[in-house]
Design a protein around this motif. Sequence first.
Motif, PDB file in Angstrom:
ATOM      1  N   PHE A   2       0.847  -1.190   0.000  1.00  8.35           N
ATOM      2  CA  PHE A   2       0.000   0.000   0.000  1.00  8.35           C
ATOM      3  C   PHE A   2       0.884   1.243   0.000  1.00  8.35           C
ATOM      4  N   ARG A   3       0.311   2.364  -0.318  1.00  6.23           N
ATOM      5  CA  ARG A   3       1.021   3.646  -0.335  1.00  6.23           C
ATOM      6  C   ARG A   3       0.296   4.627   0.563  1.00  6.23           C
ATOM      7  N   GLY A  50      -4.956  11.808  -9.947  1.00  4.34           N
ATOM      8  CA  GLY A  50      -5.182  10.370 -10.090  1.00  4.34           C
ATOM      9  C   GLY A  50      -4.054   9.689 -10.834  1.00  4.34           C
ATOM     10  N   VAL A  51      -3.547  10.333 -11.885  1.00  4.23           N
ATOM     11  CA  VAL A  51      -2.400   9.779 -12.622  1.00  4.23           C
ATOM     12  C   VAL A  51      -1.188   9.723 -11.703  1.00  4.23           C
ATOM     13  N   TYR A  67       2.690   6.719  -8.581  1.00  6.00           N
ATOM     14  CA  TYR A  67       3.273   6.466  -7.264  1.00  6.00           C
ATOM     15  C   TYR A  67       3.168   4.977  -6.904  1.00  6.00           C
ATOM     16  N   CYS A  68       2.046   4.361  -7.269  1.00  6.32           N
ATOM     17  CA  CYS A  68       1.861   2.936  -6.980  1.00  6.32           C
ATOM     18  C   CYS A  68       2.802   2.058  -7.804  1.00  6.32           C
ATOM     19  N   PHE A 128      10.761   7.316  -5.345  1.00  6.57           N
ATOM     20  CA  PHE A 128       9.837   7.985  -6.251  1.00  6.57           C
ATOM     21  C   PHE A 128      10.339   7.807  -7.682  1.00  6.57           C
ATOM     22  N   ARG A 129      10.680   6.579  -8.015  1.00  3.37           N
ATOM     23  CA  ARG A 129      11.278   6.278  -9.305  1.00  3.37           C
ATOM     24  C   ARG A 129      10.551   5.107  -9.943  1.00  3.37           C
ATOM     25  N   ILE A 130      10.279   5.239 -11.226  1.00  2.00           N
ATOM     26  CA  ILE A 130       9.601   4.186 -11.970  1.00  2.00           C
ATOM     27  C   ILE A 130      10.536   3.724 -13.081  1.00  2.00           C
ATOM     28  N   ASP A 131      10.986   2.502 -12.991  1.00  2.00           N
ATOM     29  CA  ASP A 131      11.908   1.969 -13.988  1.00  2.00           C
ATOM     30  C   ASP A 131      11.151   1.209 -15.073  1.00  2.00           C
TER      31      ASP A 131
END
Length: 183
Positions: free
Chosen positions: A86-87, A105-106, A111-112, A119-122
């Motif tokens: 969960f976040r 919402g985006v 973030y999820c 705070f990184r999306i690979d």
Amino acid sequence: FNPKQLYLLAGLYINAHYQRGSNYMTTDTTFSQLSELTGVNTDYIKDSFIPRLKELEDKGYRVETIQQQREIRRNIYYLPNPTKNFRIIWAELFSDSSLTPEEKGVMIGLYCLCVNNEFRIDLSDKLIYSHLDMAKNTYKKYRDLLIEKKVIWPSYDVPMKQYGLNTWKLKSFCTLIWVTILG
């Protein structure tokens, strides 16, 4: 959930009563209270969001309508109380007027997707919009708006030295979320 509905769901959770050890959190937030919190109009909440929430009973969401008085009905929302994956989203997100409900919402969806409490999306854009169940052009529209507002940064554009991040090794397709109100 679409981005606006994800943001509304976060609004229900922020108003829910946490009970340690319980499988559910509950809230009796009214349409107007949720609208005031999120800036989303009550017609959308009533006609689009709540029916979508009711469709997800098999996922643990439940909406129970009770008759408080002769002409007054009230919904009680039962929301799954996650114990893992969960976040935490800070309440300040709801008072930030620089972003639309859809953009928020985006951001919650992005973030999820973050990894290792960063705070990184690979992930590539294609994988991101697939995970968020968004159309390619819709995702790109919001991605570009959030980049323009300096809320997210593509890795090739991060002001690393300015923020002391010159030791990070970022993948070329990595996205960073650059906002403190998420958690």
